[in-house]
Scaffold this motif. Structure first.
Motif, PDB file in Angstrom:
ATOM      1  N   HIS A   1      37.660 -56.422  30.923  1.00 26.98           N
ATOM      2  CA  HIS A   1      38.785 -56.421  29.982  1.00 26.98           C
ATOM      3  C   HIS A   1      38.609 -55.372  28.897  1.00 26.98           C
ATOM      4  CE1 HIS A   1      40.298 -60.781  30.939  1.00 26.98           C
ATOM      5  NE2 HIS A   1      40.612 -59.898  31.854  1.00 26.98           N
ATOM      6  N   THR A   2      37.438 -55.381  28.246  1.00 24.41           N
ATOM      7  CA  THR A   2      37.241 -54.446  27.136  1.00 24.41           C
ATOM      8  C   THR A   2      37.219 -52.984  27.606  1.00 24.41           C
ATOM      9  OG1 THR A   2      36.066 -56.183  25.965  1.00 24.41           O
ATOM     10  CG2 THR A   2      35.853 -53.967  25.098  1.00 24.41           C
ATOM     11  N   PRO A   3      36.470 -52.647  28.699  1.00 20.67           N
ATOM     12  CA  PRO A   3      36.531 -51.261  29.178  1.00 20.67           C
ATOM     13  C   PRO A   3      37.948 -50.827  29.572  1.00 20.67           C
ATOM     14  CG  PRO A   3      34.713 -52.396  30.211  1.00 20.67           C
ATOM     15  CD  PRO A   3      35.466 -53.427  29.448  1.00 20.67           C
ATOM     16  N   LEU A   4      38.708 -51.728  30.174  1.00 21.12           N
ATOM     17  CA  LEU A   4      40.068 -51.384  30.586  1.00 21.12           C
ATOM     18  C   LEU A   4      40.948 -51.118  29.364  1.00 21.12           C
ATOM     19  CD1 LEU A   4      41.723 -50.998  33.098  1.00 21.12           C
ATOM     20  CD2 LEU A   4      42.320 -53.397  33.066  1.00 21.12           C
ATOM     21  N   MET A   5      40.768 -51.944  28.341  1.00 16.20           N
ATOM     22  CA  MET A   5      41.503 -51.728  27.086  1.00 16.20           C
ATOM     23  C   MET A   5      41.133 -50.363  26.515  1.00 16.20           C
ATOM     24  SD  MET A   5      41.347 -54.019  23.635  1.00 16.20           S
ATOM     25  CE  MET A   5      39.737 -53.576  23.028  1.00 16.20           C
ATOM     26  N   SER A   6      39.843 -50.059  26.548  1.00 18.96           N
ATOM     27  CA  SER A   6      39.369 -48.787  26.017  1.00 18.96           C
ATOM     28  C   SER A   6      39.898 -47.613  26.842  1.00 18.96           C
ATOM     29  CB  SER A   6      37.841 -48.803  26.000  1.00 18.96           C
ATOM     30  OG  SER A   6      37.344 -47.630  25.442  1.00 18.96           O
ATOM     31  N   GLY A   7      39.953 -47.813  28.174  1.00 15.66           N
ATOM     32  CA  GLY A   7      40.473 -46.758  29.042  1.00 15.66           C
ATOM     33  C   GLY A   7      41.948 -46.502  28.789  1.00 15.66           C
ATOM     34  N   ALA A   8      42.720 -47.582  28.614  1.00 14.98           N
ATOM     35  CA  ALA A   8      44.144 -47.434  28.299  1.00 14.98           C
ATOM     36  C   ALA A   8      44.311 -46.757  26.945  1.00 14.98           C
ATOM     37  CB  ALA A   8      44.828 -48.802  28.305  1.00 14.98           C
ATOM     38  N   ASN A   9      43.417 -47.096  26.007  1.00 17.17           N
ATOM     39  CA  ASN A   9      43.440 -46.487  24.674  1.00 17.17           C
ATOM     40  C   ASN A   9      43.256 -44.974  24.785  1.00 17.17           C
ATOM     41  OD1 ASN A   9      43.053 -46.374  21.705  1.00 17.17           O
ATOM     42  ND2 ASN A   9      40.953 -45.919  22.281  1.00 17.17           N
ATOM     43  N   ALA A  10      42.342 -44.549  25.675  1.00 20.01           N
ATOM     44  CA  ALA A  10      42.115 -43.112  25.849  1.00 20.01           C
ATOM     45  C   ALA A  10      43.344 -42.432  26.436  1.00 20.01           C
ATOM     46  CB  ALA A  10      40.900 -42.887  26.746  1.00 20.01           C
ATOM     47  N   ILE A  11      44.056 -43.135  27.343  1.00 19.86           N
ATOM     48  CA  ILE A  11      45.223 -42.513  27.982  1.00 19.86           C
ATOM     49  C   ILE A  11      46.334 -42.241  26.961  1.00 19.86           C
ATOM     50  CG2 ILE A  11      47.098 -42.907  29.641  1.00 19.86           C
ATOM     51  CD1 ILE A  11      45.074 -44.289  31.443  1.00 19.86           C
ATOM     52  N   HIS A  12      46.503 -43.128  25.966  1.00 17.69           N
ATOM     53  CA  HIS A  12      47.559 -42.795  24.997  1.00 17.69           C
ATOM     54  C   HIS A  12      47.120 -41.688  24.045  1.00 17.69           C
ATOM     55  CE1 HIS A  12      45.946 -45.131  21.689  1.00 17.69           C
ATOM     56  NE2 HIS A  12      46.149 -46.288  22.260  1.00 17.69           N
ATOM     57  N   GLY A  13      45.884 -41.197  24.242  1.00 18.41           N
ATOM     58  CA  GLY A  13      45.467 -39.973  23.564  1.00 18.41           C
ATOM     59  C   GLY A  13      46.282 -38.766  23.998  1.00 18.41           C
ATOM     60  N   VAL A  14      47.130 -38.934  25.032  1.00 19.93           N
ATOM     61  CA  VAL A  14      48.053 -37.880  25.467  1.00 19.93           C
ATOM     62  C   VAL A  14      48.969 -37.478  24.304  1.00 19.93           C
ATOM     63  CG1 VAL A  14      49.987 -39.297  26.261  1.00 19.93           C
ATOM     64  CG2 VAL A  14      49.459 -37.189  27.463  1.00 19.93           C
ATOM     65  N   VAL A  15      48.968 -38.292  23.262  1.00 21.19           N
ATOM     66  CA  VAL A  15      49.719 -37.964  22.048  1.00 21.19           C
ATOM     67  C   VAL A  15      49.301 -36.591  21.520  1.00 21.19           C
ATOM     68  CG1 VAL A  15      48.140 -39.093  20.395  1.00 21.19           C
ATOM     69  CG2 VAL A  15      50.563 -38.972  19.877  1.00 21.19           C
ATOM     70  N   LEU A  16      48.094 -36.131  21.878  1.00 25.45           N
ATOM     71  CA  LEU A  16      47.654 -34.789  21.469  1.00 25.45           C
ATOM     72  C   LEU A  16      48.586 -33.712  22.042  1.00 25.45           C
ATOM     73  CD1 LEU A  16      45.649 -32.933  20.064  1.00 25.45           C
ATOM     74  CD2 LEU A  16      44.183 -33.040  22.065  1.00 25.45           C
ATOM     75  N   VAL A  17      49.065 -33.932  23.284  1.00 24.03           N
ATOM     76  CA  VAL A  17      50.027 -33.003  23.871  1.00 24.03           C
ATOM     77  C   VAL A  17      51.289 -32.959  23.003  1.00 24.03           C
ATOM     78  CG1 VAL A  17      51.587 -32.682  25.838  1.00 24.03           C
ATOM     79  CG2 VAL A  17      49.176 -33.174  26.234  1.00 24.03           C
ATOM     80  N   GLY A  18      51.709 -34.128  22.519  1.00 27.18           N
ATOM     81  CA  GLY A  18      52.871 -34.197  21.644  1.00 27.18           C
ATOM     82  C   GLY A  18      52.642 -33.444  20.339  1.00 27.18           C
ATOM     83  N   VAL A  19      51.458 -33.609  19.768  1.00 21.74           N
ATOM     84  CA  VAL A  19      51.145 -32.912  18.513  1.00 21.74           C
ATOM     85  C   VAL A  19      51.167 -31.401  18.742  1.00 21.74           C
ATOM     86  CG1 VAL A  19      49.369 -32.533  16.765  1.00 21.74           C
ATOM     87  CG2 VAL A  19      49.819 -34.845  17.577  1.00 21.74           C
ATOM     88  N   MET A  20      50.687 -30.959  19.913  1.00 19.30           N
ATOM     89  CA  MET A  20      50.695 -29.522  20.220  1.00 19.30           C
ATOM     90  C   MET A  20      52.132 -29.006  20.332  1.00 19.30           C
ATOM     91  SD  MET A  20      47.631 -29.618  23.010  1.00 19.30           S
ATOM     92  CE  MET A  20      47.281 -27.900  23.241  1.00 19.30           C
ATOM     93  N   LEU A  21      53.016 -29.811  20.940  1.00 19.96           N
ATOM     94  CA  LEU A  21      54.415 -29.403  21.048  1.00 19.96           C
ATOM     95  C   LEU A  21      55.065 -29.379  19.664  1.00 19.96           C
ATOM     96  CD1 LEU A  21      55.470 -31.428  24.216  1.00 19.96           C
ATOM     97  CD2 LEU A  21      54.907 -29.005  24.067  1.00 19.96           C
ATOM     98  N   LEU A  22      54.656 -30.336  18.808  1.00 22.01           N
ATOM     99  CA  LEU A  22      55.178 -30.377  17.437  1.00 22.01           C
ATOM    100  C   LEU A  22      54.790 -29.101  16.689  1.00 22.01           C
ATOM    101  CD1 LEU A  22      56.330 -32.128  14.983  1.00 22.01           C
ATOM    102  CD2 LEU A  22      53.964 -32.787  14.592  1.00 22.01           C
ATOM    103  N   ALA A  23      53.581 -28.600  16.967  1.00 21.90           N
ATOM    104  CA  ALA A  23      53.073 -27.426  16.254  1.00 21.90           C
ATOM    105  C   ALA A  23      54.013 -26.238  16.384  1.00 21.90           C
ATOM    106  CB  ALA A  23      51.682 -27.067  16.780  1.00 21.90           C
TER     107      ALA A  23
END
Lengths: 282, 94
Positions: free
Chosen positions: B31-53
Motif C-alpha cells: 500500500h505505502t509503496p504504491l501510494m508513493s509510486g502514484a505520488n511520483a507519477i503526479h510529478g508530471v506537473v513538472l511538464v506543466g510548469v515547463m509549459l507555463l514557463a
C-alpha cells in the motif's frame, strides 16, 4: 499540425502508457520495483520531450529559462538528497511532503497562467482550490507523522463554523473568477481560503489515520494536476492526473479497509488516538 | 464546448476509468509503496510548469515560476527515488 507536433504528441502518449503499465506492475511484489522504473523512464522521456518543445518553440525568454532551470535543479537536488538520507520509518512523512509540493506546483500553474477562456477559468479555480488544500493539508499530515505537529486529534474551536466560512469564500471567489473575470486577485483569494481549509481539515485527524489521509490527499493532487492539464491544454498532465486521482482514491479505500477504519469517520476527525502504529501497517 | 475541450474531457474520463481498473487486489505491504509510486507519477506537473514557463514575462511571474519549478522537481525526483528505496528493502526482506 507539423511533423514535430505529431511526434511530440506520440511520445507523450508512449509516456502515459508507461505510467499505466508501471502502476499496474506495482500491484505485485515481484514486479513492483520494475514497475516504478518503467514509470520513471516514462517521466524522464516526458521531461526531455518538453525541453525539446521549449527549445523548438523559442517562446521561452532568457529570464524564464533561468528561473525554470535553477528552480528545477534546486528542487531535484533537494528531493534526491531527502529521498536518499531519509530513514525507512520516516518515509511516509517524506512522501507526504513530496505530495504537498506537487499540489503546490499544480496550484501555482493556474495562478501563473491567469486563465482567460471559460474552460480555463473553471478548471483553474478547481486547480487552485484542490492544489492549495492539498499543499497545506499534506504539510500538516507530514508534520504529524514527524512529530512536529502533535499527533493527537486537535479540535479547533468553532472549527465547523470556520469551515463553513472558508467554503463560502471558496464559492464566492470561484464565482468571481468564472462569472465576473475576477482574475488573479480572486484566484489568490481562493488559494488563501483553500490553504486555511487544508490545515483545518487535517488538524482534527489522529496521527494513526495519517497514512489514509496522505493517500487521499495524494488522490487530490492527482486531480489538481489533471485540472492544471485542462488549463494548459496538456494531454500528459490530464492523463497522469486522472490516473493518479482514481488510483489514489481506490488505494485510500483499500488502506482504510485494511485498518478497519471507515473513511467518513477519519475525515470527520476527532477519531482515534495519536499513535503512530499505522505507519508500519500502512 | 469546443472540440478541444470535448477531447480533453474524453481523455480525462478514460484516464479516471483506467486509474480505477489498474489497482487490483494489492497486498497490504504494498500500500505505502504504491501510494508513493502514484505520488511520483503526479510529478508530471513538472511538464506543466515547463509549459507555463513559455508564457511568463514579468518579474513576479519569474519568482512564481522558480518556486513552482522547485516544488515540481522535488516531487518528481524525490518521489521516484524514495519509492525505489522502499521497494528495494521490500524485496530484500521477502
Amino acid at each position: 499540425m507539423s511533423a514535430f507536433d505529431t511526434i511530440v504528441h506520440l511520445i507523450y502518449l508512449a509516456c502515459a502508457t508507461a505510467f499505466v503499465v508501471g502502476l499496474h506492475l506495482m500491484n505485485a511484489p515481484a514486479t513492483a520495483r520494475r514497475g516504478n522504473q518503467v514509470s520513471a523512464a516514462g517521466m524522464g522521456v516526458a521531461i526531455l520531450t518538453t525541453v525539446a518543445v521549449l527549445i523548438d518553440g523559442g517562446r521561452i525568454n532568457a529570464y524564464a529559462a533561468w528561473a525554470l532551470g535553477l528552480g528545477s535543479a534546486a528542487g531535484a537536488v533537494a528531493g534526491l538528497v531527502a529521498a536518499r538520507v531519509v530513514r525507512m520509518t520516516a518515509m511516509p512523512q517524506l512522501v507526504s511532503l513530496f505530495n504537498a509540493v506537487g499540489g503546490g506546483a499544480a496550484a501555482l500553474i493556474a495562478l501563473g497562467e491567469h486563465p482567460a477562456t471559460t474552460q480555463a477559468e473553471v478548471t483553474g479555480v478547481l486547480d487552485v482550490l484542490i492544489g492549495a488544500l492539498t499543499f497545506s493539508g499534506s504539510l500538516i499530515a507530514s508534520g504529524k507523522l514527524a512529530g512536529r505537529v502533535p499527533g493527537r486529534p486537535i479540535i479547533v474551536p468553532y472549527g465547523r463554523l470556520i469551515s463553513i466560512g472558508l467554503a463560502v469564500v471558496a464559492v464566492v471567489t470561484a464565482v468571481l473568477v468564472v462569472g465576473f473575470d475576477g482574475g488573479a486577485p480572486a484566484l489568490w483569494g481562493a488559494a488563501a481560503a483553500a490553504l486555511a481549509a487544508g490545515v483545518l481539515l487535517t488538524l482534527p485527524i489522529g496521527g494513526a489515520d495519517m497514512p489514509v489521509v496522505i493517500s487521499l490527499l495524494n488522490a487530490c493532487t492527482g486531480t489538481a494536476v489533471a485540472m492544471a492539464g485542462f488549463v494548459l491544454e496538456s494531454t500528459p498532465l490530464i492523463i497522469a492526473g486522472a490516473l493518479v486521482g482514481a488510483a489514489g482514491a481506490i488505494l485510500t479505500k483499500l488502506m482504510a479497509d485494511a485498518m478497519n477504519r471507515p473513511i467518513g469517520a477519519i475525515i470527520a476527525g476527532g477519531y482515534g488516538t495519536g499513535d503512530a502504529i499505522a505507519v508500519a501497517a500502512g | 464546448m469546443s472540440p478541444l475541450l470535448l477531447a480533453d474531457l474524453t481523455v480525462f474520463t478514460l484516464g479516471l476509468l483506467v486509474g480505477f481498473e489498474v489497482i487490483s487486489k494489492v497486498p497490504a505491504t504494498l500500500h505505502t509503496p504504491l501510494m508513493s509510486g502514484a505520488n511520483a507519477i503526479h510529478g508530471v506537473v513538472l511538464v506543466g510548469v515547463m509549459l507555463l514557463a513559455a508564457t511568463i514575462s514579468t518579474p513576479a511571474g519569474y519568482a512564481l515560476l522558480a518556486v513552482a519549478a522547485f516544488f515540481a522537481a522535488m516531487n518528481v525526483a524525490g518521489g521516484y527515488v524514495v519509492t525505489d528505496r522502499m521497494l528495494a528493502m521490500f524485496r530484500s526482506r521477502s
